[in-house]
Write a protein that holds these residues in place. Sequence first.
Motif, PDB file in Angstrom:
ATOM      1  N   PRO A 183       0.766  -1.127   0.051  1.00 18.57           N
ATOM      2  CA  PRO A 183      -0.049  -0.212   0.115  1.00 18.57           C
ATOM      3  C   PRO A 183       1.003   1.314   0.009  1.00 18.57           C
TER       4      PRO A 183
ATOM      5  N   ARG B 119      -3.096   6.007   3.937  1.00 14.58           N
ATOM      6  CA  ARG B 119      -3.112   4.412   3.971  1.00 14.58           C
ATOM      7  C   ARG B 119      -2.099   3.598   4.616  1.00 14.58           C
TER       8      ARG B 119
ATOM      9  N   THR C 175      -7.177   2.617   5.885  1.00 13.92           N
ATOM     10  CA  THR C 175      -7.242   4.112   5.223  1.00 13.92           C
ATOM     11  C   THR C 175      -7.334   4.880   6.766  1.00 13.92           C
TER      12      THR C 175
END
Length: 418
Positions: free
Chosen positions: A139, A162, A168
């Motif tokens: 991510p 994130r 998130t």
Amino acid sequence: MSIEHVPPAPGWHRSGRTRGPAGFLSRHRARRAQRDYETSVVAFAHALRGEFREACTGLHICHYVQVAAGITVRTPRVGEVRPGPPLRFTVELLPGQEPGDFTAKQNGPRLAHTLGGHGLRVEPLAGRWVRLVVLQHDPLRDGFGLPSLTVPTGAEAVILGRTEDGITLGHAIADPAHLGVQGQNGSGKSAFCYGLLSQLAAAPDVLVTGSDITGLLLGRAWDDTIHRPHQVTGTHDLAAHAVLLEDLVAEMDRRLTAIPPRQDKIEPTAETPTVLAVLEEFPGLLRAADALPKPKRGEGIPVGDRIRTAVVRLLSEGRKAAFRVLMLAQRFEATAVGGGYARDQFALRLSFRVPADSLEMLHGTDARPLGQEHANADPGVAYLSGLGRDCERIRVPYLGDYAEYCDRIATHGRRAES
Ligand SMILES: Nc1ncnc2c1ncn2[C@@H]1O[C@H](COP(=O)(O)OP(=O)(O)OP(=O)(O)O)[C@@H](O)[C@H]1O
């Protein structure tokens, strides 16, 4: 070896129904496909249990039990397996284990690599059970765009970034925390603030004010909005920055004396909004102010000292009066940001790419192991402390170029009601 589950043929559904035409042959094919699928899931789950057990043993996430035949190894029991993607499975912790044991000391990526993924997310379930989710992508490497969205109130969370495990993170500006952001040139500080401020620009109970010697984050982009008269930019009139900050302190004092009985803080409303005081490149402002000629004895206080005093007061007393400070600096050195006391007031701290010693200076010794790696972080990757979570790295959202920021402020920026 890593394990892989082959997904079923197109058109097939877990329920056993197919999307093809009805009839004996298609029903027969569907039943066979379902049987094949179930067999493959069972085989996959069996393989996963074996790999997981070996990985846990290798990483010492296990108990060694003395039995008559010698020493045997107990590893956390795997329950339900869902091949995904993302692959997820439940695990029962052994006595004395914690969910964090799966991610402590680099265990997360190591377990994930064994299972064919990139990272690992641990979700506590009931009792001793947790769910492990094996993430397929990094991510932090995958950038993510910030859609053109705004929050309707400062009590609602704006997107901060994130995490490495794909979650998130949000933060409501009404929550009592000042934000400190550091990073070298080109590390993504400004782009992060473009995203943050554009999400807040429309909220009726938020006022975006502050000082910006660059005139890019605040200033022209905010023309015609209700926020603009409360922003001072440029270096041509440094005393104006001191005046603005002193005005903010006066408003803070007024609010503190007006706190209603039986309350210990101001609840933000449209009439008494959360005041977000942005201090872009604050050390630069202090340097420029300190370089001004000093007033003669008895003829006033130096501009730099006035700025320091006002900012320290906003930081130390502002939280209860719905004042939040967002300070940006290339390096959060105590002398450069108004003193160690001022620096300690930031409950939420973000470091974009900085040398290892700067990282440790803002986040403490917890950040030391990541120092070397983070010194070469990509733009938009930040180290975060706060929000009641362990220190971690995040990828902040990217709204686009500067013109996009200007467009979003022009579109969403709150205007005076006519
Ligand atoms: N979140 C992000 N995702 C992807 N790329 C980014 C991100 N943030 C910044 N960048 C890239 O990095 C460049 C530099 O970012 P930015 O101007 O925000 O850095 P900065 O730390 O504010 O630097 P300076 O101190 O010079 O203003 C941007 O032009 C953009 O190309």
